[in-house]
Scaffold this motif. Sequence first.
Motif, mmCIF file in Angstrom:
data_model
loop_
_atom_site.group_PDB
_atom_site.id
_atom_site.type_symbol
_atom_site.label_atom_id
_atom_site.label_comp_id
_atom_site.label_asym_id
_atom_site.label_seq_id
_atom_site.Cartn_x
_atom_site.Cartn_y
_atom_site.Cartn_z
ATOM 1 N N GLU A 30 -11.555 -2.865 -6.371
ATOM 2 C CA GLU A 30 -11.324 -2.617 -5.130
ATOM 3 C C GLU A 30 -10.124 -2.070 -5.189
ATOM 4 O O GLU A 30 -9.094 -2.147 -5.585
ATOM 5 N N VAL A 31 -10.048 -0.683 -4.415
ATOM 6 C CA VAL A 31 -8.824 0.084 -3.856
ATOM 7 C C VAL A 31 -8.584 -0.037 -2.369
ATOM 8 O O VAL A 31 -9.649 0.422 -1.758
ATOM 9 N N ALA A 32 -7.554 -0.619 -1.905
ATOM 10 C CA ALA A 32 -7.575 -0.609 -0.489
ATOM 11 C C ALA A 32 -6.723 0.160 0.237
ATOM 12 O O ALA A 32 -5.489 0.523 -0.438
ATOM 13 N N PHE A 33 -6.931 0.484 1.270
ATOM 14 C CA PHE A 33 -5.951 1.228 2.256
ATOM 15 C C PHE A 33 -5.374 0.408 3.275
ATOM 16 O O PHE A 33 -5.983 -0.280 4.166
ATOM 17 N N ALA A 34 -4.062 0.547 3.404
ATOM 18 C CA ALA A 34 -3.248 -0.087 4.340
ATOM 19 C C ALA A 34 -2.210 0.499 5.002
ATOM 20 O O ALA A 34 -1.684 1.598 4.440
ATOM 21 N N GLY A 35 -2.035 0.429 6.426
ATOM 22 C CA GLY A 35 -0.777 1.151 7.019
ATOM 23 C C GLY A 35 -0.693 0.787 8.380
ATOM 24 O O GLY A 35 -1.365 -0.142 8.815
ATOM 25 N N ARG A 36 0.486 1.268 8.970
ATOM 26 C CA ARG A 36 0.850 0.939 10.551
ATOM 27 C C ARG A 36 -0.530 1.388 11.110
ATOM 28 O O ARG A 36 -1.050 2.616 10.831
ATOM 29 N N LYS A 112 -7.315 -3.735 -7.031
ATOM 30 C CA LYS A 112 -6.658 -3.332 -8.526
ATOM 31 C C LYS A 112 -5.462 -2.078 -8.006
ATOM 32 O O LYS A 112 -5.096 -1.495 -8.867
ATOM 33 N N GLY A 113 -5.756 -1.428 -7.000
ATOM 34 C CA GLY A 113 -4.850 -0.699 -6.210
ATOM 35 C C GLY A 113 -4.521 -0.675 -4.828
ATOM 36 O O GLY A 113 -5.616 -0.738 -4.335
ATOM 37 N N LEU A 114 -3.462 -0.111 -4.583
ATOM 38 C CA LEU A 114 -3.136 -0.055 -2.999
ATOM 39 C C LEU A 114 -2.635 1.312 -2.510
ATOM 40 O O LEU A 114 -1.469 1.772 -3.001
ATOM 41 N N VAL A 115 -3.258 1.923 -1.647
ATOM 42 C CA VAL A 115 -2.968 2.735 -0.857
ATOM 43 C C VAL A 115 -2.036 2.863 0.397
ATOM 44 O O VAL A 115 -2.903 2.068 1.240
ATOM 45 N N VAL A 142 0.588 1.215 -6.709
ATOM 46 C CA VAL A 142 0.686 1.745 -5.302
ATOM 47 C C VAL A 142 0.642 3.220 -5.260
ATOM 48 O O VAL A 142 1.364 3.809 -6.004
ATOM 49 N N LEU A 143 0.039 3.889 -4.244
ATOM 50 C CA LEU A 143 0.180 5.196 -3.974
ATOM 51 C C LEU A 143 0.603 5.377 -2.570
ATOM 52 O O LEU A 143 -0.243 4.800 -1.599
ATOM 53 N N ALA A 144 1.748 5.828 -2.226
ATOM 54 C CA ALA A 144 2.221 6.048 -1.140
ATOM 55 C C ALA A 144 1.942 7.422 -0.467
ATOM 56 O O ALA A 144 2.755 8.409 -0.971
ATOM 57 N N LEU A 145 1.170 7.445 0.564
ATOM 58 C CA LEU A 145 0.626 8.656 1.165
ATOM 59 C C LEU A 145 1.674 8.892 2.464
ATOM 60 O O LEU A 145 1.386 7.894 3.301
ATOM 61 N N LEU A 146 2.557 9.783 2.549
ATOM 62 C CA LEU A 146 3.050 10.390 3.607
ATOM 63 C C LEU A 146 2.359 11.136 4.392
ATOM 64 O O LEU A 146 2.377 12.302 4.211
ATOM 65 N N THR A 147 1.744 10.707 5.407
ATOM 66 C CA THR A 147 0.865 11.224 6.261
ATOM 67 C C THR A 147 1.210 12.367 7.202
ATOM 68 O O THR A 147 2.570 12.023 7.629
ATOM 69 N N LYS A 148 0.437 13.195 7.775
ATOM 70 C CA LYS A 148 0.792 13.995 9.012
ATOM 71 C C LYS A 148 1.773 14.985 8.637
ATOM 72 O O LYS A 148 2.744 15.453 9.136
ATOM 73 N N SER A 149 2.005 15.231 7.200
ATOM 74 C CA SER A 149 2.798 16.321 6.829
ATOM 75 C C SER A 149 2.785 17.793 7.228
ATOM 76 O O SER A 149 3.912 18.462 7.266
ATOM 77 N N ASP A 150 1.720 18.104 7.780
ATOM 78 C CA ASP A 150 1.601 19.307 8.770
ATOM 79 C C ASP A 150 2.465 19.409 9.824
ATOM 80 O O ASP A 150 2.584 20.496 10.341
ATOM 81 N N LYS A 151 2.985 18.267 10.466
ATOM 82 C CA LYS A 151 3.650 18.395 11.423
ATOM 83 C C LYS A 151 5.361 18.488 11.269
ATOM 84 O O LYS A 151 6.254 18.608 12.160
ATOM 85 N N LEU A 152 5.591 18.653 9.835
ATOM 86 C CA LEU A 152 7.084 19.138 9.488
ATOM 87 C C LEU A 152 7.040 20.318 8.668
ATOM 88 O O LEU A 152 6.082 20.689 8.082
ATOM 89 N N CYS A 196 -9.127 7.688 -8.448
ATOM 90 C CA CYS A 196 -10.257 7.657 -9.379
ATOM 91 C C CYS A 196 -9.838 6.935 -10.690
ATOM 92 O O CYS A 196 -10.672 6.507 -11.558
ATOM 93 N N ASP A 197 -8.558 7.233 -11.339
ATOM 94 C CA ASP A 197 -7.805 6.756 -12.493
ATOM 95 C C ASP A 197 -7.835 5.287 -12.131
ATOM 96 O O ASP A 197 -8.081 4.499 -13.199
ATOM 97 N N TRP A 198 -7.657 4.578 -11.192
ATOM 98 C CA TRP A 198 -7.527 3.264 -11.022
ATOM 99 C C TRP A 198 -8.948 2.430 -11.145
ATOM 100 O O TRP A 198 -9.166 1.496 -11.859
ATOM 101 N N PHE A 199 -10.052 3.303 -10.714
ATOM 102 C CA PHE A 199 -11.348 2.735 -10.785
ATOM 103 C C PHE A 199 -11.654 2.913 -12.227
ATOM 104 O O PHE A 199 -12.541 2.031 -12.725
ATOM 105 N N GLN A 200 -11.133 3.860 -13.054
ATOM 106 C CA GLN A 200 -11.579 3.983 -14.566
ATOM 107 C C GLN A 200 -10.942 3.096 -15.492
ATOM 108 O O GLN A 200 -11.133 2.767 -16.504
ATOM 109 N N ASP A 201 -9.806 2.508 -14.778
ATOM 110 C CA ASP A 201 -9.025 1.792 -15.808
ATOM 111 C C ASP A 201 -9.441 0.030 -15.509
ATOM 112 O O ASP A 201 -8.893 -0.555 -14.618
#
Length: 218
Positions: A30-36, A112-115, A142-152, A196-201
């Motif tokens: 499982e790869v989970a997505f978490a955030g505020r 196995k991985g956390l976004v 961990v993959l840290a995605l800095l969202t809403k980048s279109d606003k900067l 996808c690499d996480w799922f393959q590993d």
Amino acid sequence: MSSTAIHLSKATFTLSAPDIRRLPADSGIEVAFAGRSNAGKSSALNTLTNQRSLARTSKTPGRTQLINIFEIAENKRLVDLPGYGFAKVPMEMKKKWQKALGEYLEKRECLKGLVILMDIRHPLKDLDMDLIQWAADGDLPVLALLTKSDKLSQGKVSAQVHFVKKELAALNADIKVQAFSSLKRTGSEQADKVICDWFQDENIQALSESSEAPLTEE
């Protein structure tokens, strides 16, 4: 999209659960997505799976009240965790969400991985850092995605990415950082490859049973 055999676009909704006891068997990957609650998590999931409404989005942050499971292949699942932090909801409801999130992180061995999604304008809040530190301590990538980048502007985006990378480098952990925009699909191809690499590993180390989930109510 990634050239691996895993395709996030094949994600299909499986179930919603109020706690880990209602989830599928704790096996596979499982790869989970978490955030505020205002980080744009549902929009990011829809963008990465190339589906308009796989994850429900709302103008009101905090609508993700359950643990939502999406299957992309046999024994391979994306997990949308309850948002934390910002949501303007009754305290008892917020505590219930936090408990479900903490239990999942602490006890789910197939994770196995956390976004981790953070608004690029307001990254690395206390609960974000707690979660990242917990993942680092448990050797969870961990993959840290800095969202809403279109606003900067592009210059400010680059500066924020550099800042976050510098702050997290001290953890000496497997943490990737990148700008992301659901609106413009910025960073979607790179994020797809990481996930996808996480799922393959199959050799990613499982979480220690003694790991403790970090999230507590604000």
